[in-house]
Design an enzyme around this catalytic site. Structure first.
Site, mmCIF file in Angstrom:
data_model
loop_
_atom_site.group_PDB
_atom_site.id
_atom_site.type_symbol
_atom_site.label_atom_id
_atom_site.label_comp_id
_atom_site.label_asym_id
_atom_site.label_seq_id
_atom_site.Cartn_x
_atom_site.Cartn_y
_atom_site.Cartn_z
ATOM 1 N N PHE A 224 35.223 10.390 140.984
ATOM 2 C CA PHE A 224 35.132 11.014 142.282
ATOM 3 C C PHE A 224 35.360 12.421 142.482
ATOM 4 O O PHE A 224 36.190 13.003 142.028
ATOM 5 C CB PHE A 224 36.138 10.293 143.384
ATOM 6 C CG PHE A 224 35.910 10.753 144.606
ATOM 7 C CD1 PHE A 224 34.882 10.217 145.426
ATOM 8 C CD2 PHE A 224 36.424 12.009 145.175
ATOM 9 C CE1 PHE A 224 34.608 10.630 146.781
ATOM 10 C CE2 PHE A 224 36.250 12.292 146.501
ATOM 11 C CZ PHE A 224 35.123 11.803 147.353
ATOM 12 N N ASP B 84 38.814 17.874 136.569
ATOM 13 C CA ASP B 84 38.875 17.855 138.254
ATOM 14 C C ASP B 84 40.586 17.530 138.504
ATOM 15 O O ASP B 84 40.721 16.378 138.457
ATOM 16 C CB ASP B 84 38.133 16.729 138.745
ATOM 17 C CG ASP B 84 37.982 16.939 140.364
ATOM 18 O OD1 ASP B 84 39.032 17.156 140.902
ATOM 19 O OD2 ASP B 84 37.135 16.164 140.852
ATOM 20 N N LYS C 66 43.209 19.796 147.754
ATOM 21 C CA LYS C 66 44.074 18.798 148.090
ATOM 22 C C LYS C 66 45.476 19.710 148.706
ATOM 23 O O LYS C 66 45.689 20.393 149.410
ATOM 24 C CB LYS C 66 44.301 17.726 147.600
ATOM 25 C CG LYS C 66 43.106 16.977 147.615
ATOM 26 C CD LYS C 66 43.204 15.447 147.507
ATOM 27 C CE LYS C 66 41.919 14.475 148.064
ATOM 28 N NZ LYS C 66 40.859 14.155 147.298
HETATM 29 C C1 LIG Z 1 39.316 14.507 147.123
HETATM 30 C C2 LIG Z 1 38.735 14.741 145.763
HETATM 31 C C3 LIG Z 1 37.549 15.837 145.863
HETATM 32 C C4 LIG Z 1 36.956 16.143 146.962
HETATM 33 O O1 LIG Z 1 37.779 17.185 147.739
HETATM 34 P P1 LIG Z 1 37.548 17.317 149.326
HETATM 35 O O2 LIG Z 1 38.434 18.421 149.710
HETATM 36 O O3 LIG Z 1 37.558 16.141 150.043
HETATM 37 O O4 LIG Z 1 36.033 17.898 149.429
HETATM 38 C C5 LIG Z 1 37.005 15.844 144.570
HETATM 39 N N1 LIG Z 1 37.775 15.578 143.430
HETATM 40 C C6 LIG Z 1 38.570 14.416 143.481
HETATM 41 C C7 LIG Z 1 39.263 14.247 142.048
HETATM 42 C C8 LIG Z 1 39.463 14.148 144.633
HETATM 43 O O5 LIG Z 1 40.189 13.439 144.656
#
Ligand SMILES: *Cc1c(COP(=O)(O)O)cnc(C)c1O
Length: 408
Positions: free
Chosen positions: A141, A226, A255
């Site tokens: 994700f 990520d 986050k």
């Molecule tokens: C939440 C998340 C995103 C996206 O972040 P947003 O601030 O909601 O755009 C991308 N990568 C990972 C691993 C996430 O958990």
């Protein structure tokens, strides 16, 4: 405010949101109006233990005094200042981020969310390599904007918005041969989460990540890690790649980076070429308010030992969750304060039962109950929340025994 007034207010704000919000979110039925530490309160004055931290954002809990102070004093001084001008808070944050990163990852693009960080990393990878293709992982994700969504795996998120950005493909997470087959002279980057969050709190052993990094290096592709969900202490290290002694080429952050103030960032390593002037940008990126919040969040996390606290939270949860009934629980996966309980039933009814008993938790897919508690949660609060998790799981087990509700 008395409870009746509070409940009335909740009812009216609920109706307003139902009427005017776009409808993209599944609502959980309560209006949260206040927080302190690992607790939040609804409009009727009812208290909850927050085992979601927003969506993994509030590692410092709610209303942390250092964060409140940093935001208020910066707001009085200067909220906005685009990156076309220098700014003292931004400079301090950039220096601090460079100290948190591995040697050589010392340039940063600042933005406002995780998805924006992923977008920037993809653009930088294409720019730097002159190649277009991106290899991503099944169950990965990376966000919901079109570029990030192209890297995200879940077909339910992708299909309504196709055609997406060309050049993306997904391989099984954990399969080195699949990565080897996919990475060639057209590959700009491989993008990977060290612990898949939305994908159900799943990770892989060190040799897998090492092999992926080596394949990238030997074939001229970049490695994008990520760390949007795992970064800033969540897994018991500042960044999850530290568990495997990896040095990513691009690190996506979001986050928890600014303790709850919207922010994202990309760390850029030495294998990434110069980012040409004018090639990317963001109106709000690097604003002094978010930079001040991030600095305060990082300082508080360091001073209060919250990174090692995340590891303790994970150990306590692992021990506490070991004996859950196997009729309902398939597996418990723990990476520091990132806890996934894989169920044999759907997670949604259990989340509703937990909410009714005063615990906020999250799903990860249909059958994983995910806990991302604030790292400031006390042992008592954590134990209380885990007791309630156990209680709702045992209830689900007895429902199965009496034949009500179906196992999947
Ligand atoms: C939440 C998340 C995103 C996206 O972040 P947003 O601030 O909601 O755009 C991308 N990568 C990972 C691993 C996430 O958990």
């Amino acid at each position: 405010m008395n409870t009746t007034t509070g409940t009335r207010l909740a009812a009216s704000s609920t109706a307003i949101e139902e009427r005017h919000a776009c409808g993209a979110y599944a609502k959980r039925g309560v209006a949260i109006v206040k927080g302190s530490g690992a607790r939040v309160w609804d409009a009727g004055g009812r208290q909850y233990i927050d085992c979601s931290s927003g969506h993994g954002v509030a590692t410092l809990g709610h209303a942390h005094p250092d964060l409140v102070e940093a935001i208020s004093s910066q707001a009085r001084l200067l909220i906005t200042c685009p990156e076309t001008y220098f700014n003292d808070r931004r400079a301090a944050l950039l220096e601090r981020l460079a100290r948190l990163m591995p040697d050589g990852v010392d340039r940063f693009f600042l933005c406002n969310s995780g998805a924006e960080a992923v977008e920037a990393a993809i653009k930088f990878a294409r720019l730097s390599t002159g190649r277009t293709e991106i290899v991503a992982m099944r169950r990965g994700f990376h966000g919901r904007t079109l570029g990030a969504l192209s890297a995200t795996w879940n077909p339910a998120y992708r299909e309504p918005f196709e055609p997406l950005v060309p050049g993306f493909r997904h391989v099984a997470f954990g399969d080195v041969d699949a990565v080897s087959a996919a990475v060639d002279g057209r590959t700009a980057a491989v993008i990977v989460e060290i612990v898949q969050g939305e994908g159900g709190v799943r990770t892989q052993p060190t040799p897998y990540f090492k092999a992926v990094a080596e394949l990238c290096a030997s074939r001229g592709a970049l490695l994008i890690v990520d760390e949007v969900q795992t970064g800033f202490g969540r897994t018991g290290r500042w960044f999850a790649f530290e568990h495997h002694a990896l040095t990513p080429d691009l690190v996506c952050m979001g986050k928890a980076i600014a303790g709850g103030v919207p922010m994202g960032a990309v760390g850029i390593g030495p294998r990434v070429g110069r980012i040409p002037t004018g090639s990317h940008g963001s109106t709000f990126g690097g604003n002094p308010l978010a930079c001040a919040a991030a600095l305060a969040a990082i300082e508080a996390c360091e001073r209060d030992g919250l990174v090692s606290r995340a590891a303790e939270i994970g150990e306590r949860a692992r021990m506490r969750l070991e004996g859950l009934p196997a009729r309902v629980v398939r597996e418990v996966r723990v990476s520091g304060a990132m806890i996934g309980i894989e169920l044999r039933v759907r997670a949604t009814p259990l989340l509703a039962a937990l909410l009714a008993r005063g615990v906020l938790a999250l799903p990860a897919g249909n059958t994983v109950l995910r806990l991302l508690p604030p790292l400031v949660i006390s042992d008592d609060e954590l134990d209380r929340a885990l007791d309630l998790v156990e209680a709702v799981i045992c209830e689900a087990a007895s429902l199965l025994d009496t034949g009500v509700g179906g196992a999947s």
